[in-house]
Design an enzyme around this catalytic site. Structure first.
Site, PDB file in Angstrom:
ATOM      1  N   GLU A  59       0.803  -1.217   0.000  1.00 33.03           N
ATOM      2  CA  GLU A  59       0.000   0.000   0.000  1.00 33.03           C
ATOM      3  C   GLU A  59       0.837   1.270   0.000  1.00 33.03           C
ATOM      4  O   GLU A  59       2.012   1.267   0.368  1.00 33.03           O
ATOM      5  CB  GLU A  59      -0.893   0.008   1.226  1.00 33.03           C
ATOM      6  CG  GLU A  59      -0.071  -0.003   2.503  1.00 33.03           C
ATOM      7  CD  GLU A  59      -0.869  -0.395   3.732  1.00 33.03           C
ATOM      8  OE1 GLU A  59      -1.921  -1.006   3.597  1.00 33.03           O
ATOM      9  OE2 GLU A  59      -0.404  -0.070   4.819  1.00 33.03           O
ATOM     10  N   CYS A  87       3.482   8.378   1.637  1.00 28.26           N
ATOM     11  CA  CYS A  87       3.955   7.344   2.550  1.00 28.26           C
ATOM     12  C   CYS A  87       4.016   6.062   1.736  1.00 28.26           C
ATOM     13  O   CYS A  87       2.994   5.588   1.250  1.00 28.26           O
ATOM     14  CB  CYS A  87       2.947   7.239   3.696  1.00 28.26           C
ATOM     15  SG  CYS A  87       3.208   5.820   4.732  1.00 28.26           S
ATOM     16  N   CYS A  89       6.598  -7.770   6.639  1.00 29.26           N
ATOM     17  CA  CYS A  89       7.798  -7.390   7.389  1.00 29.26           C
ATOM     18  C   CYS A  89       8.138  -8.540   8.327  1.00 29.26           C
ATOM     19  O   CYS A  89       7.252  -9.164   8.899  1.00 29.26           O
ATOM     20  CB  CYS A  89       7.519  -6.128   8.198  1.00 29.26           C
ATOM     21  SG  CYS A  89       8.897  -5.645   9.269  1.00 29.26           S
ATOM     22  N   CYS A 113       6.742  -6.776  15.260  1.00 30.27           N
ATOM     23  CA  CYS A 113       6.345  -5.919  16.390  1.00 30.27           C
ATOM     24  C   CYS A 113       4.902  -6.254  16.765  1.00 30.27           C
ATOM     25  O   CYS A 113       4.046  -6.412  15.879  1.00 30.27           O
ATOM     26  CB  CYS A 113       6.476  -4.444  16.018  1.00 30.27           C
ATOM     27  SG  CYS A 113       8.147  -4.036  15.508  1.00 30.27           S
ATOM     28  N   CYS A 172       1.731  -4.154  15.498  1.00 26.65           N
ATOM     29  CA  CYS A 172       1.727  -3.759  14.090  1.00 26.65           C
ATOM     30  C   CYS A 172       1.113  -4.856  13.226  1.00 26.65           C
ATOM     31  O   CYS A 172       1.515  -6.023  13.299  1.00 26.65           O
ATOM     32  CB  CYS A 172       3.162  -3.490  13.645  1.00 26.65           C
ATOM     33  SG  CYS A 172       3.316  -3.221  11.873  1.00 26.65           S
ATOM     34  N   CYS A 208      -0.551   1.715   9.440  1.00 19.29           N
ATOM     35  CA  CYS A 208       0.464   0.863   8.841  1.00 19.29           C
ATOM     36  C   CYS A 208      -0.045  -0.552   8.542  1.00 19.29           C
ATOM     37  O   CYS A 208      -0.415  -1.292   9.434  1.00 19.29           O
ATOM     38  CB  CYS A 208       1.628   0.810   9.828  1.00 19.29           C
ATOM     39  SG  CYS A 208       2.901  -0.361   9.476  1.00 19.29           S
TER      40      CYS A 208
HETATM   41  N1  SAH Z   1       9.237  -0.590   9.725  1.00 18.05           N
HETATM   42  C1  SAH Z   1       9.410   0.799   9.843  1.00 18.05           C
HETATM   43  C2  SAH Z   1       8.505   1.630   8.956  1.00 18.05           C
HETATM   44  C3  SAH Z   1       7.079   1.177   8.762  1.00 18.05           C
HETATM   45  S1  SAH Z   1       5.992   1.265  10.123  1.00 18.05           S
HETATM   46  C4  SAH Z   1       9.265   1.217  11.295  1.00 18.05           C
HETATM   47  O1  SAH Z   1       8.873   0.416  12.101  1.00 18.05           O
HETATM   48  O2  SAH Z   1       9.616   2.363  11.585  1.00 18.05           O
HETATM   49  C5  SAH Z   1       5.505   2.963  10.175  1.00 18.05           C
HETATM   50  C6  SAH Z   1       5.099   3.417  11.570  1.00 18.05           C
HETATM   51  O3  SAH Z   1       3.810   2.907  11.954  1.00 18.05           O
HETATM   52  C7  SAH Z   1       6.076   2.971  12.625  1.00 18.05           C
HETATM   53  O4  SAH Z   1       6.432   4.036  13.458  1.00 18.05           O
HETATM   54  C8  SAH Z   1       5.263   1.934  13.368  1.00 18.05           C
HETATM   55  O5  SAH Z   1       5.742   1.749  14.663  1.00 18.05           O
HETATM   56  C9  SAH Z   1       3.876   2.519  13.304  1.00 18.05           C
HETATM   57  N2  SAH Z   1       2.795   1.578  13.633  1.00 18.05           N
HETATM   58  C10 SAH Z   1       2.781   0.242  13.499  1.00 18.05           C
HETATM   59  N3  SAH Z   1       1.611  -0.280  13.951  1.00 18.05           N
HETATM   60  C11 SAH Z   1       0.881   0.758  14.390  1.00 18.05           C
HETATM   61  C12 SAH Z   1      -0.423   0.858  14.975  1.00 18.05           C
HETATM   62  N4  SAH Z   1      -1.191  -0.206  15.189  1.00 18.05           N
HETATM   63  N5  SAH Z   1      -0.855   2.098  15.326  1.00 18.05           N
HETATM   64  C13 SAH Z   1      -0.089   3.201  15.091  1.00 18.05           C
HETATM   65  N6  SAH Z   1       1.133   3.163  14.527  1.00 18.05           N
HETATM   66  C14 SAH Z   1       1.618   1.945  14.184  1.00 18.05           C
HETATM   67 FE1  SF4 Z   2       7.937  -4.107  10.719  1.00 18.22          FE
HETATM   68 FE2  SF4 Z   2       5.683  -3.060  11.672  1.00 18.22          FE
HETATM   69 FE3  SF4 Z   2       7.784  -3.384  13.284  1.00 18.22          FE
HETATM   70 FE4  SF4 Z   2       7.869  -1.502  11.347  1.00 18.22          FE
HETATM   71  S1  SF4 Z   2       6.486  -1.526  13.135  1.00 18.22           S
HETATM   72  S2  SF4 Z   2       9.453  -2.995  11.887  1.00 18.22           S
HETATM   73  S3  SF4 Z   2       6.658  -2.543   9.751  1.00 18.22           S
HETATM   74  S4  SF4 Z   2       6.632  -5.034  12.278  1.00 18.22           S
END
Ligand code: SAH
Ligand code: SF4
Length: 371
Positions: free
Chosen positions: A101, A114, A121, A125, A128, A342
């Site tokens: 996306e 974005c 990934c 996390c 996420c 995300c």
């Molecule tokens: N992998 C990279 C970039 C993609 S994620 C990273 O982790 O920085 C982009 C952003 O969305 C990151 O800051 C991530 O922590 C945040 N994010 C992930 N899941 C989320 C959620 N459920 N609510 C709000 N932000 C979220």
């Molecule tokens: Fe990967 Fe989501 Fe963690 Fe970013 S926040 S590193 S996209 S698992």
């Protein structure tokens, strides 16, 4: 040339995967003058003209050869959603039918895109949705840049001015392709963006942050989410590999422009990382870094047990940072009504796609009977 980048509609190499030097080398291999390579590069990235037949300063014979040898297709758009707040989300299908996306956010004075660097990934996390998918594949530089080309088409006259790698994927896990894409973004004959307007967001891969600082110090955003090692390791497994101290050493070495510093993303989760004690640890961690912290109430998605922080804890946390001269704006993900967070939209479609077709058929019959 990256022969990995075979487009969904074609088995030919993707034209947008080639750098200026690679176009020059291709021209040489075809017995052409190298300046033709620059002309092709300018047509694609500076002018956004993606049909070689329209490359008017290039001979007809070469135009035909270009068309024949390369794929010039932008990726397929699976769905295009427009939010009430003006942002647009495009769900894109790669050559294997995977979905990723991009989100386009037009403001008065800039247009921010974005974009995604991977499908899925591997970093897992817990908060996420992309992390829960696992890694499907890396995007090639051309597939990353296709997202800008596509966005510029959607913008009808305006152009993308800022790029943030905050869509799907961990950009530093796809280092070479991401750096190659960034080089074309900032190349004066490419998209010509300023280095300050390209931001790579990372979960904190310390060695790659060092490498990035050496080869292409674009702006950096760190997804921190906690300044406590134990908690961060629980939320973000990457912290077990590179803990907070190791990450900080890399950040102190990073040649961020003094005026801009480093942005930290901090997802606010009720009862998890939003107490004043957590804010205190954060302030201590950020000492010596020119930091700005974006406080992001966590976006909900099905299956997520965590809740966004209450307004009063958010305010108290924000005030604690502000009183210690750390700017900490509260950022709500844009496009909430179109699953702006995300990885959220793609994950939603995956669920639909993975529904058993027989079950879908049964559902449809039930609906028809009801009507
Ligand atoms: N992998 C990279 C970039 C993609 S994620 C990273 O982790 O920085 C982009 C952003 O969305 C990151 O800051 C991530 O922590 C945040 N994010 C992930 N899941 C989320 C959620 N459920 N609510 C709000 N932000 C979220
Ligand atoms: Fe990967 Fe989501 Fe963690 Fe970013 S926040 S590193 S996209 S698992």
């Amino acid at each position: 040339m990256n022969l990995n980048s075979l487009n969904i509609l074609s088995s030919k190499p993707l034209a947008f995967d080639l750098s200026l030097d690679e176009w020059r080398a291709w021209c040489q291999s075809q017995g052409l003058a190298t300046f033709v390579g620059k002309q092709i590069f300018l047509w694609i990235f500076q002018k956004g003209t993606l049909d070689p037949e329209e490359f008017s300063n290039i001979s007809k014979e070469i135009r035909l050869r270009l068309k024949e040898k390369f794929s010039w297709n932008l990726p397929l758009v699976d769905s295009h959603l427009c939010s009430k707040d003006g942002s647009e989300k495009l769900l894109i299908k790669d050559r294997e039918g995977n979905l990723f996306e991009m989100v386009l956010m037009p403001y008065e004075e800039r247009v921010t895109l974005c974009l995604s660097s991977q499908v899925g990934c591997k970093r897992g996390c817990t908060f996420c949705q992309t992390g829960r998918m696992g890694l499907k594949r890396n995007l090639s530089s051309g597939e990353i840049l296709s997202q800008i080309l596509l966005a510029n088409y959607c913008l009808k006259g305006r152009r993308v001015t800022n790029v943030v790698f905050m869509g799907m994927g961990e950009p530093l896990d796809n280092f070479d392709e991401v750096v190659k894409a960034c080089q074309i973004m900032i190349h004066p004959d490419g998209f010509g963006l300023s280095k300050q307007r390209v931001t790579i967001s990372t979960s904190g891969l310390a060695p790659e942050i060092d490498r990035l600082g050496e080869v292409l110090p674009v702006r950096l955003a760190i997804s921190l989410h906690s300044a406590d090692d134990e908690r961060r390791s629980r939320m973000m497994p990457v912290n077990r590999q590179y803990n907070l101290a190791t990450l900080k050493e890399s950040l102190l070495r990073y040649p961020a422009p003094h005026r801009l510093g480093i942005t930290f993303e901090y997802v606010m989760i009720e009862g998890e990382n939003d107490s004043i004690q957590d804010a205190k640890k954060l302030v201590k961690y950020l000492s010596g870094i020119r930091a700005k912290v974006n406080l992001i109430p966590i976006n909900h998605f099905p299956g997520l047990e965590m809740k966004a922080s209450q307004a009063d804890s958010l305010r108290a946390f924000q005030r604690y940072l502000a009183d210690r001269s750390i700017p900490a704006p509260v950022r709500y993900s844009r496009g909430q009504d179109i699953s702006g967070g995300c990885g959220q939209l793609a994950a939603k479609r995956e669920e639909e796609i993975h529904l058993d077709p027989r079950e879908l058929h049964r559902q449809r019959r039930r609906e028809l009977r009801k009507n």
